[in-house]
Design an enzyme around this catalytic site. Structure first.
Site, mmCIF file in Angstrom:
data_model
loop_
_atom_site.group_PDB
_atom_site.id
_atom_site.type_symbol
_atom_site.label_atom_id
_atom_site.label_comp_id
_atom_site.label_asym_id
_atom_site.label_seq_id
_atom_site.Cartn_x
_atom_site.Cartn_y
_atom_site.Cartn_z
ATOM 1 N N SER A 114 14.396 59.581 -131.659
ATOM 2 C CA SER A 114 13.631 58.944 -132.733
ATOM 3 C C SER A 114 12.318 58.444 -132.145
ATOM 4 C CB SER A 114 14.410 57.767 -133.315
ATOM 5 O OG SER A 114 13.598 56.956 -134.142
ATOM 6 N N TYR A 127 19.445 49.970 -131.831
ATOM 7 C CA TYR A 127 19.196 51.364 -132.212
ATOM 8 C C TYR A 127 18.093 51.979 -131.357
ATOM 9 C CZ TYR A 127 17.829 55.327 -135.179
ATOM 10 O OH TYR A 127 17.513 56.585 -135.658
#
Length: 222
Positions: A114, A127
């Protein structure tokens, strides 16, 4: 007819059925394997069942993810921290480790990182860490598996509209404006990033390994 294996949590049976129907409409059979990848034993079972159902294994895509926003490290529990790492990092490690003995030269592993790995949000502490770990895992494993002829790459999505965002991944006020700050002025849709995975898996890209390919609506994170 080509066969596509997918994994899902048992409690996601209804959603999985919809995905299965879509895959079948695309002209593929589906090998649906329910189970929790936060369990190492199941990860081994998942790979075994996939190999058995497919008659082999050529492409591994590690795409499962957990994202739950938390505004303060003081409120981030060990249980949530552990669940995020087990889903995003441990499962990738376990599944990849189990898959490698079944992979041959020209096989491909594609992980999902990401832009959070490079520009972490203050509310996605756990995350973002996992996505950075995936980048390091990808680059290191690419070097390790190069002598075997196995390529390892990663895709790093920017603001893409997925269920992660509306199921606790972002506060409601951010969900309503999600992706608006991207130069293209909107979030991406999953269909717009799927071709990157296809491209990385293609034999035409046989010299591409250890790379992280970003798609972020023009922000230019990478």
């Amino acid at each position: 007819m080509q066969q596509c294996p997918i994994n899902y949590l048992p409690e996601e049976e209804d959603d999985a059925r919809e995905v299965v129907d879509l895959i079948k409409k695309a002209g593929r059979n589906v090998l649906a394997i329910p189970g929790d990848i936060r369990d190492e034993a199941f990860c081994g079972h998942l790979v075994t069942q996939a190999v058995k159902g497919l008659g082999g294994l050529d492409i591994l895509v590690n795409n499962a993810g957990r994202q739950q926003f938390c505004e303060s490290i003081e409120e981030l529990t060990t249980e949530d921290f552990d669940a995020t790492f087990k889903t995003n990092v441990y499962a990738m490690f376990w599944i990849t480790k189990a898959a490698i003995p079944h992979l041959s030269p020209d096989s491909v592993i594609i992980n999902t990182s990401s832009v959070q790995a490079y520009e972490p949000s203050e509310i996605l502490l756990d995350y973002a860490q996992t996505k950075a770990a995936i980048v390091a895992f990808t680059k290191s494993l690419a070097k390790q598996l190069a002598p075997k002829g196995i390529r390892v790459n990663a895709v790093a999505p920017g603001p893409y509209w997925t269920v992660l965002q509306c199921c606790g991944g972002q506060p409601q006020e951010k969900v309503e404006k999600f992706g608006a700050n991207a130069p293209l002025g909107r979030p991406g849709q999953p269909v717009e990033i799927a071709p990157l995975y296809v491209t990385l898996a293609a034999r035409e890209n046989s010299y591409t390994s250890g790379q992280v390919w970003c798609s972020d609506g023009g922000t230019g994170t990478l």
